[in-house]
Design an enzyme around this catalytic site. Structure first.
Site, PDB file in Angstrom:
ATOM      1  CG  ASP A 320      -2.023   0.991   1.164  1.00  0.00           C
ATOM      2  OD1 ASP A 320      -2.785   0.965   0.181  1.00  0.00           O
ATOM      3  OD2 ASP A 320      -2.148   1.811   2.094  1.00  0.00           O
ATOM      4  CD  GLU A 369      -2.119   2.461  -3.363  1.00  0.00           C
ATOM      5  OE1 GLU A 369      -2.312   3.253  -4.329  1.00  0.00           O
ATOM      6  OE2 GLU A 369      -1.771   2.833  -2.233  1.00  0.00           O
ATOM      7  CG  ASP A 422      -9.422   2.967   0.498  1.00  0.00           C
ATOM      8  OD1 ASP A 422      -9.930   2.626   1.586  1.00  0.00           O
ATOM      9  OD2 ASP A 422      -8.198   3.122   0.335  1.00  0.00           O
TER      10      ASP A 422
END
Length: 524
Positions: A320, A369, A422
């Site tokens: 991430d 990501e 998200d």
């Protein structure tokens, strides 16, 4: 009702007709995104229970090769899996109570008596916290008595758990001793990890430490069993690690030298994002920032341990906030907003070259990501690493009609998603688009008359038909659910990480449709 075994049998017959098709298409695959917490279960939250094994069977029947989950770490305030008490520990909520019952550590009646909430679509974290830990403590008391309590629990933990995981157990025991306060609010001797204080608390809190070691032993037993079953069925697990760790956690307490702290253990600066079109004051995450100079001098030893643990838990690791390895946003500690931060250089490609050396392979199973605003140096880092980046269809349709997320701009070395954890669901996102963007999306897809309640399939088809070597679709999008099924809305509290799938949601007709689409687009 058609059984999954019937679907498997039908596919075996098709494979006889099309010999070699799997070999031809081996580089094109697909998977589903579903957090462990979102699995159906009897006791308030998804777990490593029979429903997890059933979901693996569904994935196999649906022609999927990957199951993407969210971080597995123990969560704190806000229940976010991206704010964990340790980068080397597992969430005790995921321990299957039915397995503990089968082992004689709990009774079914004891589990049924606990109120975990009555909504099978929702996780009630307060009830979960109030009810789960007393049950786990009952199981622990019975378990340790079977080990002839003494040093046996800690001896078993030392053989079973890694050093950093046991450090988490110590941290949580001390944290509970101080009324759940973060380590910066503890007495100075233990806050600064003075040797005599650490030894004293280890002895004083020996049983409490044992309780947390029990949780981690059961977590690892149950997760490795489920993962092994998934692998045996041809399903690989995509896990997720945040770049940063929480301030209130074992990592920052036990290794303050890794972070930008002063001599009292107070952060000098913290992480976040600068102001942009979505937030006038930016995002103040508050995570401690790494002292990359120290990491470089120690040849990134802690990061190698972290990645080793991650590769133990998962088959593929999604990192991430990948851009933070190129540059990270530094906000002075104590600021109330992120407005006055500045950019600093991260370790760059050096840390990933070290990983290649450490793990003995150039082609590391990592997904970068790389979402958000990307500078030329970030893009170069992704290229240099060779890791596949991410493409999200919900970012593709805007006023410019020239987004980098439009599928005709993809290269093969990427993973395409309709949306991530998200994002809003496809159904809700499409309903909320402005007229121009909605019209452009329909025109791009080339199916301008699809009914609103079926349009999510157009976007799934768009992802599956793209050149991306892997397509991952959230289960909520396959189910065509609205915003009530959203996993997370960033910068909000109280309504996130709560949605659960119900048993039977992924019915046989839907499974067949998923498999057929994987077949059509060469992803079986």
């Amino acid at each position: 009702m058609v059984k999954l075994s019937d679907i498997f049998r039908e596919q075996a017959e098709q494979d006889k007709v099309l010999p070699g098709s799997k070999e031809i298409n081996k580089m094109r695959e697909c998977g589903m995104l579903l957090p462990i917490a979102s699995l159906p279960s009897r006791y308030g939250i998804g777990a490593f229970s029979k429903e997890g094994y059933e979901f693996v069977n569904i994935l196999k029947a649906a022609g999927q090769k990957y199951w993407q989950i969210l971080p597995l770490g123990p969560t704190g305030f806000g229940d976010s899996p991206y704010q964990s008490f340790s980068a080397f520990a597992g969430n005790p909520y995921f321990i299957d109570l039915e397995k503990l019952t089968a082992e004689g550590l709990l009774t079914e009646e004891e589990c049924r008596e606990v109120d975990f909430g009555g909504n099978e679509r929702d996780i009630d974290y307060k009830k979960l916290y109030d009810g789960r830990f007393p049950l786990l403590r009952k199981a622990y008391e019975r378990w340790k008595s079977g080990l002839e309590w003494g040093s046996a629990v800690h001896d078993l933990a030392a053989r079973t758990l890694g050093e950093e995981t046991r450090e988490y157990c110590l941290y949580m025991a001390i944290k509970n001793h101080f009324g759940s306060k973060s380590w910066n609010l503890w007495d100075e001797d233990i806050r600064l990890r003075k040797g005599e204080a650490v030894a004293r608390y280890r002895e004083q809190l020996s049983d409490e430490i044992g309780f947390y070691e029990f949780q981690q032993i059961k977590f690892e037993e149950q997760w490795t069993s489920l993962k092994q079953y998934a692998n045996e069925q041809g399903i690989r697990i995509i896990g997720d690690i945040p770049i940063y760790v929480a301030f209130d956690g074992a990592d920052s307490w036990s290794h303050p030298e890794l972070f930008q702290f002063d001599e009292k253990g107070t952060p000098v600066a913290v992480a976040g994002c600068p102001p942009d079109g979505f937030s006038a004051t930016g995002q103040l995450w508050g995570n401690p920032l790494y002292d990359w100079g120290y990491h470089r001098r120690t040849e990134y030893n802690w990061w190698m341990k972290r990645m080793e643990y991650s590769f133990y838990l998962y088959d593929v690791v999604r990192v991430d906030h990948f851009r933070g390895f190129d540059e990270y946003y530094s906000i002075p500690y104590g600021d109330k907003t992120a407005e006055y931060g500045h950019w600093e250089k991260g370790p760059g490609i050096e840390i990933f070259r070290k990983m290649q050396t450490c793990f003995g392979k150039e082609d590391l199973p990592i997904i970068a990501e790389d979402l958000g605003f990307l500078t030329p140096t970030v893009l170069q880092l992704v290229r240099d690493s060779g890791f596949p980046g991410m493409k999200v269809l919900e970012f593709a349709f805007d006023q410019t009609e020239d987004s980098a997320y439009l599928p005709h701009k993809y290269g093969e070395n990427c993973v395409v998603y309709t949306g991530t954890h998200d994002n809003d669901t496809l159904v809700s996102w499409f309903a909320g688009m402005n007229d121009h963007d909605r019209a452009f999306a329909r025109e791009y897809i080339g199916n301008e008359h699809t009914p609103e309640d079926q349009v999510h399939w157009d976007f799934i088809r768009l992802a599956m038909s793209s050149v991306a070597k892997l397509a991952v679709i959230p289960v909520q999008d396959y189910l065509g659910l609205g915003t009530e099924a959203r996993t997370n809305e960033p910068s909000t509290l109280g309504k996130n990480w709560r949605w659960r799938m119900r048993s039977g949601d992924l019915e046989d007709g839907l499974i067949r449709k998923c498999r057929r689409m994987a077949d059509i687009y060469g992803r079986l």
